[in-house]
Design a protein around this motif. Sequence first.
Motif, PDB file in Angstrom:
ATOM      1  N   SER A 131     -42.978 109.600 -68.000  1.00  0.00           N
ATOM      2  CA  SER A 131     -43.106 109.235 -69.404  1.00  0.00           C
ATOM      3  C   SER A 131     -44.572 109.169 -69.839  1.00  0.00           C
ATOM      4  O   SER A 131     -45.247 110.191 -69.905  1.00  0.00           O
ATOM      5  N   CYS A 190     -39.900 113.281 -68.120  1.00  0.00           N
ATOM      6  CA  CYS A 190     -39.685 112.836 -69.510  1.00  0.00           C
ATOM      7  C   CYS A 190     -40.956 112.596 -70.316  1.00  0.00           C
ATOM      8  O   CYS A 190     -41.113 111.516 -70.903  1.00  0.00           O
ATOM      9  N   THR A 202     -42.064 110.350 -80.705  1.00  0.00           N
ATOM     10  CA  THR A 202     -41.465 109.327 -79.837  1.00  0.00           C
ATOM     11  C   THR A 202     -41.357 107.998 -80.566  1.00  0.00           C
ATOM     12  O   THR A 202     -40.426 107.227 -80.330  1.00  0.00           O
ATOM     13  N   HIS A 257     -36.165 116.404 -66.937  1.00  0.00           N
ATOM     14  CA  HIS A 257     -35.767 115.721 -68.170  1.00  0.00           C
ATOM     15  C   HIS A 257     -34.321 115.263 -68.071  1.00  0.00           C
ATOM     16  O   HIS A 257     -33.487 115.918 -67.443  1.00  0.00           O
ATOM     17  N   ASP A 266     -31.499 111.321 -72.765  1.00  0.00           N
ATOM     18  CA  ASP A 266     -32.716 110.603 -73.132  1.00  0.00           C
ATOM     19  C   ASP A 266     -32.783 110.420 -74.655  1.00  0.00           C
ATOM     20  O   ASP A 266     -32.858 111.395 -75.395  1.00  0.00           O
ATOM     21  N   ARG A 311     -35.238 108.660 -76.100  1.00  0.00           N
ATOM     22  CA  ARG A 311     -36.645 108.538 -76.493  1.00  0.00           C
ATOM     23  C   ARG A 311     -37.313 109.903 -76.650  1.00  0.00           C
ATOM     24  O   ARG A 311     -38.240 110.059 -77.432  1.00  0.00           O
ATOM     25  N   HIS A 363     -33.764 107.917 -70.341  1.00  0.00           N
ATOM     26  CA  HIS A 363     -35.218 107.756 -70.192  1.00  0.00           C
ATOM     27  C   HIS A 363     -35.434 106.754 -69.069  1.00  0.00           C
ATOM     28  O   HIS A 363     -35.595 105.554 -69.302  1.00  0.00           O
ATOM     29  N   GLU A 364     -35.472 107.250 -67.852  1.00  0.00           N
ATOM     30  CA  GLU A 364     -35.479 106.391 -66.677  1.00  0.00           C
ATOM     31  C   GLU A 364     -36.029 107.153 -65.476  1.00  0.00           C
ATOM     32  O   GLU A 364     -36.392 108.334 -65.585  1.00  0.00           O
TER      33      GLU A 364
END
Length: 334
Positions: A188, A212, A220, A271, A275, A277, A304-305
């Motif tokens: 991220s 991600c 975002t 990815h 997700d 985000r 998103h992890e």
Amino acid sequence: MFSKPLKWMRSHRWLTACLVVALGFIALNVVAFNQAWSMTHFSVGGERTPNPESLSLLGKVRVAIVGVNLPKPVNGKDPAAYGVAFETHRLGGADGQELEAWHIPCTRAKGIVLLAHGYGGCKASLLPEAKKFHELGYAAFLLDFHGSGGSRGSRTSIGMHEADDVAEAVDYLRLKFPRRDLILYGQSMGSAAILRAIAVNGVRPAAIIIECPFDRLLSTAANRFAAMRLPAFPAAHLLIFWGGVQLGFNGFRHNPVEYARDVRCPVLLMHGANDARVTERQAESIFQNFPGPKEFVLFPNAGHESYLGADPALWRESVSKFLARHPSENQRER
């Protein structure tokens, strides 16, 4: 009591409308300023605000008005908890003590992986990934960005100034381990910092593995409002504007999708299909801008992890095959 003001308002409708709009705009800017401050300045305690998706309607309204609470991330574990030996390093700044990092050595290492954590995280969150890289034959160097974990400070800039931290760490590793090929791994915000470090700071790794990354800071931010089912315009734009004013940069120019054009080394971009985000389309726009060798892996059940946590088998297969297809100089010499 209100008869005179109401009478004045009725007789000056146009001026009243202008005043209402002006007051509303001022109020919106005050809210955006507080939001930006709370999202970029770590607090000294309290509970961290949950993800927007898990908040009640009242909770979303409250967060929209007063901002989030983001306590400074603390390293609750170290590599010893995963059964590996490590050394603590301090680097950066005038006294060389601003940033904290952990080095996990590896016998006959194929290279060294610099791991960069995500927003609101710290290097301890990357210990599972560091252990996997170690099992694959790589040394690991886990970095706390400014404001996080054992590093100094109490602010985060969502990857802008963190790119300078990546560059500091790369210079440090080049001096400490001059014969080691360097691979950059980020999640991220850490991915955004890596892309900026390459494009702006001139960092030249052997390869990068990123999870991600967001395409633009503005998008975002807009996705965050969408997750709370709140209109993104003009709130997201004001959030980026005031955040940039507070931290001294133009947030509208913090765009990993543009940084990607300067990445010539091999890239593995991973990815999550779920997700909220960063959309799949936004991730693909970054991927398309990489001019060199590149691979895209979609994790079908991840948001998103951490993708290692979401799908360990797919993560290990994707990373190990990528590293095998792009061997380091040390591996080619063996």
